[in-house]
Design an enzyme around this catalytic site. Sequence first.
Site, mmCIF file in Angstrom:
data_model
loop_
_atom_site.group_PDB
_atom_site.id
_atom_site.type_symbol
_atom_site.label_atom_id
_atom_site.label_comp_id
_atom_site.label_asym_id
_atom_site.label_seq_id
_atom_site.Cartn_x
_atom_site.Cartn_y
_atom_site.Cartn_z
ATOM 1 N N ARG A 1 45.198 -35.362 83.661
ATOM 2 C CA ARG A 1 46.246 -34.777 82.984
ATOM 3 C C ARG A 1 46.686 -36.585 82.215
ATOM 4 O O ARG A 1 46.572 -37.317 83.688
ATOM 5 C CB ARG A 1 47.383 -33.868 83.045
ATOM 6 N N ALA B 1 44.264 -22.153 71.609
ATOM 7 C CA ALA B 1 43.761 -21.657 70.528
ATOM 8 C C ALA B 1 44.434 -21.718 69.077
ATOM 9 O O ALA B 1 44.626 -22.146 68.535
ATOM 10 C CB ALA B 1 42.500 -20.422 70.311
ATOM 11 N N GLU C 1 54.819 -19.902 72.455
ATOM 12 C CA GLU C 1 54.215 -19.604 73.658
ATOM 13 C C GLU C 1 53.214 -20.805 74.550
ATOM 14 O O GLU C 1 52.398 -21.237 74.234
ATOM 15 C CB GLU C 1 53.861 -18.472 74.046
ATOM 16 N N THR D 1 49.754 -30.049 70.605
ATOM 17 C CA THR D 1 49.270 -30.547 72.145
ATOM 18 C C THR D 1 47.895 -31.377 72.283
ATOM 19 O O THR D 1 47.297 -30.789 70.827
ATOM 20 C CB THR D 1 49.918 -29.362 72.479
ATOM 21 N N ASP D 2 48.021 -32.158 73.008
ATOM 22 C CA ASP D 2 46.575 -32.087 72.989
ATOM 23 C C ASP D 2 45.183 -31.783 73.210
ATOM 24 O O ASP D 2 44.478 -31.925 72.966
ATOM 25 C CB ASP D 2 46.447 -33.477 74.033
ATOM 26 N N GLU D 3 46.461 -30.439 73.614
ATOM 27 C CA GLU D 3 44.647 -29.362 74.335
ATOM 28 C C GLU D 3 44.167 -28.719 72.858
ATOM 29 O O GLU D 3 43.460 -28.375 73.990
ATOM 30 C CB GLU D 3 45.677 -28.505 75.074
ATOM 31 N N TYR E 1 46.223 -20.459 74.560
ATOM 32 C CA TYR E 1 47.173 -21.052 74.323
ATOM 33 C C TYR E 1 46.573 -21.851 73.360
ATOM 34 O O TYR E 1 47.041 -22.393 72.193
ATOM 35 C CB TYR E 1 47.922 -21.477 75.516
ATOM 36 N N ARG F 1 41.893 -21.974 87.016
ATOM 37 C CA ARG F 1 42.236 -21.706 86.516
ATOM 38 C C ARG F 1 40.606 -21.047 85.292
ATOM 39 O O ARG F 1 39.798 -22.081 85.766
ATOM 40 C CB ARG F 1 42.806 -22.612 85.523
ATOM 41 N N LYS G 1 54.735 -24.841 85.940
ATOM 42 C CA LYS G 1 54.579 -26.109 85.641
ATOM 43 C C LYS G 1 54.378 -27.069 86.964
ATOM 44 O O LYS G 1 54.437 -26.333 87.948
ATOM 45 C CB LYS G 1 55.087 -26.534 83.985
ATOM 46 N N ASP H 1 64.236 -15.180 66.199
ATOM 47 C CA ASP H 1 62.547 -15.066 66.711
ATOM 48 C C ASP H 1 62.306 -15.915 65.200
ATOM 49 O O ASP H 1 62.846 -15.432 64.426
ATOM 50 C CB ASP H 1 61.496 -13.669 66.762
#
Length: 358
Positions: free
Chosen positions: A222, A160, A82, A132-134, A158, A290, A197, A57
């Site tokens: 997306r 954040a 995650e 990620t782009d998020e 996720y 969502r 996904k 881990d």
Amino acid sequence: MIFLTGAAGFIGANFVHHWLGTQTEPVLVLDALTYAGNLESLASVQGDARYAFAHVDIGDRPAVAALLAAHRPRAILHFAAESHVDRSIHGPGDFIRTNVQGTFELLEATRAYWAALPAGDQAAFRFLHVSTDEVYGSLGTEDPAFTETTPYAPNSPYSASKAASDHLVRAWHHTYGLPVLTTNCSNNYGPYQFPEKLIPLMIHNALAGKPLPVYGDGQNVRDWLYVEDHCRAIARVLDAGALGETYNVGGHNEVKNLDVVHTLCDLLDRLRPRTDGQSYRRQIAFVADRPGHDRRYAIDADKIARELGWTPQETFTTGLARTVQWYLDHAEWVEHVTSGAYRQWVGQQYGAVAAVQA
Ligand code: NAD
Ligand code: DAU
């Protein structure tokens, strides 16, 4: 050698295949083997002397420190996270533990290792953070695409948690001088993606005769990138990226979710027609949206093109066709994931795992 955290997952496993197919340098995969970690995705490199695996881990700082001391990598590529937005809505705790606390522990283990390296090795060392782009939030229809200077505005647990990890990586560079690089990539698709996904889920459900669940009105956008193009970008940033810089990676390929699903149905109609002669489109089912669903992502990938010469090689048409064919050809891999049998692979492989755990 290089360390790859989380490389029993989708992108990391593709990176192992890409790296071992193009480089001579060995890799050590560090992975906790959560539900998303699948050693079957790495089965074809099991016998390769340049590949090793450690069941660890990233939050276990002493264990990571021991591996660093034993193997003395010249770089760490940090894929472990995650990664599924829907799971983060149902259970954000694991996202904070791995993406925030885990990245912190990994950074601290890395900093101690790096600080003790001889000057030449210290200068050559790299910590590449895969993000990620998020983290940039959601765009309106007419908004310009995300650049590296777009303010962070994460909307899901996720994103954040990934934004927090980006900030930690940045701070470890500015405060301690750790030689970091960060990539922020758009949605990936391709082989070995866990079928929860969008794209692998739709392929799996279509073939299984199940509904194809489209969230909300299906008009969310997306920016899809074939996973091997992402792997090429990461390798290029590792090789030539400027320290402390971030690079956006994207496919210049914005598609609405419903159009993705229609294209998949059309491909399957051609490659594996339904026995009743009807189109897979008949299985599309609009379901509840969502919570907090980001409307649109789009990446401006000009910086990595201009400074490092990276552009995607695959188009959505060629990449999606390759992907559908891969899932058709690897029904056993999918079946082992959906049945849970892939977890037993861990047990079968523990001989190799224990060898590296030192
Ligand atoms: P994934 O969920 O398929 O794989 C994650 C891997 O990390 C798994 O092998 C899992 O076992 C491992 N892992 C999880 N927690 C761990 C821990 N505490 N210690 C060690 N290993 C742990 O994810 P992915 O889609 O391959 O994404 C890889 C990275 O790329 C993530 O950081 C993600 O945020 C980022 N990313 C993903 C996409 C995408 O479209 N999938 C796009 C941009 C960025
Ligand atoms: O943008 C990069 C991100 O892309 C990565 O950081 C994440 O790790 C990765 O999981 C992905 O996040 P998304 O939430 O965009 O991916 P997902 O495949 O879950 O969903 C893609 C779109 O499809 C999204 O708008 C939600 C929608 N969707 C998804 C599923 C699973 C549906 O309409 N139906 C579904 O069943």
